[in-house]
Design a protein around this motif. Structure first.
Motif, PDB file in Angstrom:
ATOM      1  N   LYS A 324       0.880  -1.141   0.098  1.00  0.00           N
ATOM      2  CA  LYS A 324      -0.024   0.067   0.161  1.00  0.00           C
ATOM      3  C   LYS A 324       0.868   1.288  -0.106  1.00  0.00           C
ATOM      4  CE  LYS A 324      -4.159  -1.690   2.567  1.00  0.00           C
ATOM      5  NZ  LYS A 324      -5.092  -1.502   3.562  1.00  0.00           N
ATOM      6  N   PHE A 326       0.869   5.125   1.272  1.00  0.00           N
ATOM      7  CA  PHE A 326       0.192   6.101   2.017  1.00  0.00           C
ATOM      8  C   PHE A 326       0.661   7.525   1.807  1.00  0.00           C
ATOM      9  CE2 PHE A 326       0.251   2.244   4.575  1.00  0.00           C
ATOM     10  CZ  PHE A 326      -0.946   1.970   5.134  1.00  0.00           C
ATOM     11  N   GLY A 341      -4.218   4.802   3.187  1.00  0.00           N
ATOM     12  CA  GLY A 341      -3.126   4.259   2.388  1.00  0.00           C
ATOM     13  C   GLY A 341      -4.158   3.238   1.186  1.00  0.00           C
ATOM     14  N   ARG A 376       4.291   0.865   1.684  1.00  0.00           N
ATOM     15  CA  ARG A 376       4.664  -0.111   2.672  1.00  0.00           C
ATOM     16  C   ARG A 376       4.400  -1.448   2.591  1.00  0.00           C
ATOM     17  NH1 ARG A 376       7.187   3.838   3.910  1.00  0.00           N
ATOM     18  NH2 ARG A 376       7.406   5.148   5.696  1.00  0.00           N
ATOM     19  N   LYS A 378       2.787  -4.684   4.123  1.00  0.00           N
ATOM     20  CA  LYS A 378       2.116  -5.102   5.355  1.00  0.00           C
ATOM     21  C   LYS A 378       2.255  -4.012   6.602  1.00  0.00           C
ATOM     22  CE  LYS A 378       1.976  -9.989   4.967  1.00  0.00           C
ATOM     23  NZ  LYS A 378       1.950 -11.381   5.409  1.00  0.00           N
ATOM     24  N   GLU A 379       2.484  -2.647   6.116  1.00  0.00           N
ATOM     25  CA  GLU A 379       2.498  -1.554   6.849  1.00  0.00           C
ATOM     26  C   GLU A 379       3.818  -1.307   7.484  1.00  0.00           C
ATOM     27  OE1 GLU A 379      -0.704  -0.201   9.087  1.00  0.00           O
ATOM     28  OE2 GLU A 379      -2.340  -1.023   7.798  1.00  0.00           O
ATOM     29  N   ASP A 514       5.099   7.627   7.724  1.00  0.00           N
ATOM     30  CA  ASP A 514       3.710   7.360   7.227  1.00  0.00           C
ATOM     31  C   ASP A 514       2.488   7.260   8.190  1.00  0.00           C
ATOM     32  OD1 ASP A 514       4.119   5.325   9.165  1.00  0.00           O
ATOM     33  OD2 ASP A 514       4.701   3.837   7.761  1.00  0.00           O
ATOM     34  N   HIS A 515       1.693   6.771   8.000  1.00  0.00           N
ATOM     35  CA  HIS A 515       0.279   7.021   9.108  1.00  0.00           C
ATOM     36  C   HIS A 515       0.781   6.774  10.610  1.00  0.00           C
ATOM     37  CE1 HIS A 515       0.400   2.665   7.845  1.00  0.00           C
ATOM     38  NE2 HIS A 515      -0.578   2.646   8.709  1.00  0.00           N
ATOM     39  N   LYS A 516       2.000   6.021  10.606  1.00  0.00           N
ATOM     40  CA  LYS A 516       2.300   5.591  11.880  1.00  0.00           C
ATOM     41  C   LYS A 516       3.231   6.186  12.472  1.00  0.00           C
ATOM     42  CE  LYS A 516       0.417   0.596  11.634  1.00  0.00           C
ATOM     43  NZ  LYS A 516       0.808  -0.843  11.646  1.00  0.00           N
TER      44      LYS A 516
END
Length: 571
Positions: A324, A326, A341, A376, A378-379, A514-516
């Motif tokens: 994905k 993001f 994402g 990413r 798997k993130e 990223d989002h994290k």
């Protein structure tokens, strides 16, 4: 108090990259990677004939053009379930190998070597000692004292002229340069020789693909007429020329490139910075059979997390839960939203610049700060490229990978962990060139044998007519480009390109948070690095250049002077 170092643009790369690093007590505590231009080719190919997309998207980059073309071709063939003839597969791999060897050699000598080599210090060298060193590390014929004296005089003439030309940009005399003058002179000599060699190896693409750069491909195979008895096709003389170029490439890689990297590396064994994520990803490539059978890949597929070599995990570019992109810190929107994402089949290229206007102020890294998205697996943030491939091949217990890596590290007296550094990344690229040159020789022998056996087929036209295609289909073309895992995703509807997304190696490596708030490979590699002179941050360039950044591929055209977005008219 933290000090911020800004390098913009980072030079000796393809494209435009800005690095901001926060330094405390002489050590980088945090770093930010920003792509500063956009591309938009994903928008340009929408509603076009999928069979023509390769010709557009290989213009993404001026360096690795044919890798984008081949990824695009493979995506359409995947969507339409087209199997290419064996000869076409071999020719494609030969052309891809030529690009990889060219890129690796040019990267080291012309883009990265001067992070380790002090050009001006070569003027202090004793040519006789340089000759002794050269003859001790390889059998390359150009190694006499007189030859190195001539090279030294060329450099002196340039310096005395006051116009350094190709040697103008460098931190010459920096305290972090460790090579003795004689090794510096050796490297400068081979820098000049590599300029001559690199224009020869690309002739492989010219012969098989018609021209270089931007050689020709075709969905269903290659438009390469094989006929050893014809004056118009690829005949015996041209095949012999390609074979000679491959032999010359093997010699240059094994007698010049690899020995130089080993020699230079022996003086930097304690420079273990720039490792970074320790998460590695490879799609795999260079199949000995059908490209769709990943078990036949000489360059293996896989993911390694946290440096755990005991567990090589599978990669599936088609799985929406694996890959994905993001945009939480990138200047785009998805469905009008500023975060989130998407798998590339559902990906969007909606530009939404919210960065600095007018002044070149420090980036607001708490918000969006790059034209690069954050792909990413798997993130998880990933590094891709030669180091990732060599480590994954080693972990997958591929004998030639193990032999190559163990032999090099043993000669240098270094543990395996030393690979996870800027120096290791540079070494991995050279070792990979050695492997690829051998595969190139094998593939050329196979192609010649096929032709001798009467097989001259290079094109499968069974699905050339769009009326035979399904109303809707989608595919992905993956390839291991010189800089790493490259994927092109396409959706086809009613014979036209409905959506298209390219996720390139430098998108993985140069991605922002990223989002994290997970950092990308460049950002991770810079953390913990000591900087001897903040006014001349050679160490930052040494680490970033070790990835061989290609920002032209990774980012998507904006007007920085007028603070206006460039309008792209489609159709």
């Amino acid at each position: 108090m933290a000090e911020r170092i800004v390098i913009d643009p980072v030079t000796r790369i393809e494209g435009h990259l800005r690095i901001e690093a926060e330094m405390h007590n002489g050590v980088i505590q945090d770093a930010f990677s920003s792509g500063t231009a956009i591309r938009g080719l994903e928008l340009i190919v929408q509603n076009r004939d999928p069979r023509d997309v390769w010709a557009y998207v290989q213009r993404i980059c001026g360096v690795c053009t044919s890798t984008h073309a081949l990824a695009a071709i493979r995506s359409v063939e995947d969507a339409l379930d087209i199997k290419v003839p064996r000869n076409a597969h071999l020719i494609r791999d030969l052309m891809n190998a030529a690009v990889m060897l060219h890129d690796h050699v040019v990267h080291f000598y012309h883009l990265h070597a001067f992070d380790w080599v002090d050009v001006l210090n070569a003027l202090q060298a004793d040519p006789k000692q340089t000759s002794t060193i050269a003859q001790s590390i390889s059998n390359w014929p150009k190694s006499s004292p007189g030859y190195f004296k001539e090279v030294q005089q060329k450099v002196k003439n340039i310096v005395d002229s006051g116009q350094l030309g190709i040697f103008a940009n460098g931190y010459w005399g920096h305290k972090e340069y460790k090579l003795p003058p004689e090794v510096n002179l050796l490297a400068v000599a081979h820098y000049l020789e590599a300029l001559d060699w690199q224009k020869e190896i690309v002739k492989v693409q010219t012969i098989f693909g018609g021209k270089n750069p931007h050689p020709h491909y075709v969905v269903g195979g290659m438009a390469t007429p094989l006929d050893i008895n014809s004056d118009n096709g690829i005949h015996a003389e041209r095949l012999s020329h390609v074979s000679q170029l491959i032999d010359e490439a093997m010699v240059f890689v094994n007698e010049v490139y690899i020995p130089d990297v080993m020699a230079i590396g022996s003086f930097y064994k304690d420079w273990t910075y720039g490792g970074g994520l320790n998460n590695y990803l490879s799609y795999g490539d260079f199949s000995t059979g059908d490209i769709r059978d990943v078990n036949l890949y000489r360059m293996p597929r896989g993911v390694i997390l946290n440096g755990d070599l005991s567990n090589v995990m599978d990669v599936n570019p088609k799985d929406p839960d694996q890959v994905k992109e993001f945009i939480d810190h990138s200047w785009y929107t998805y469905d009008g939203q500023a975060s989130g994402g998407k798998h590339p089949w559902e990906g969007e290229t909606n530009l939404n610049y919210t960065g600095p206007k007018g002044s070149y102020s420090t980036l607001n890294t708490a918000d969006k700060y790059s034209w690069i998205k954050s792909p990413r697996w798997k993130e998880q943030s990933m590094e891709t490229g030669p180091l990732a491939r060599m480590i994954i091949g080693y972990a997958a217990k591929k004998p030639e990978y193990i032999e190559s890596v163990d032999s090099a590290l043993s000669k240098l007296g270094l543990p395996f962990a030393a690979l996870q550094s800027a120096l290791g990344r540079t070494l991995a690229r050279a070792l990979e060139a050695g492997l690829v040159s051998k595969w190139m020789r094998d593939d050329m022998d196979s192609l010649i044998q096929n032709i001798r056996n009467g097989d001259q087929v290079t094109f499968n036209n069974s699905k050339w007519d769009p009326s035979t295609w399904p109303a809707q289909s989608k595919g992905v073309g993956w390839i291991e480009a010189p800089r790493g895992a490259l994927g092109h995703w396409i959706r086809i509807e009613d014979g036209k390109t409905k959506n298209y997304q390219a996720v390139v190696p430098t998108t993985w490596n140069a991605s922002p948070r990223d989002h994290k708030n997970q950092i990308g490979a460049y950002e991770a590699a810079l953390k913990g690095t000591p900087i001897a002179d903040p006014e001349n941050p050679l160490e930052i360039l040494r680490i970033v250049h070790s990835f061989d950044p290609c920002l032209a591929c990774a980012v998507h055209l904006t007007d920085l002077h007028n603070d206006q977005m460039t309008e792209i008219r489609i159709g």
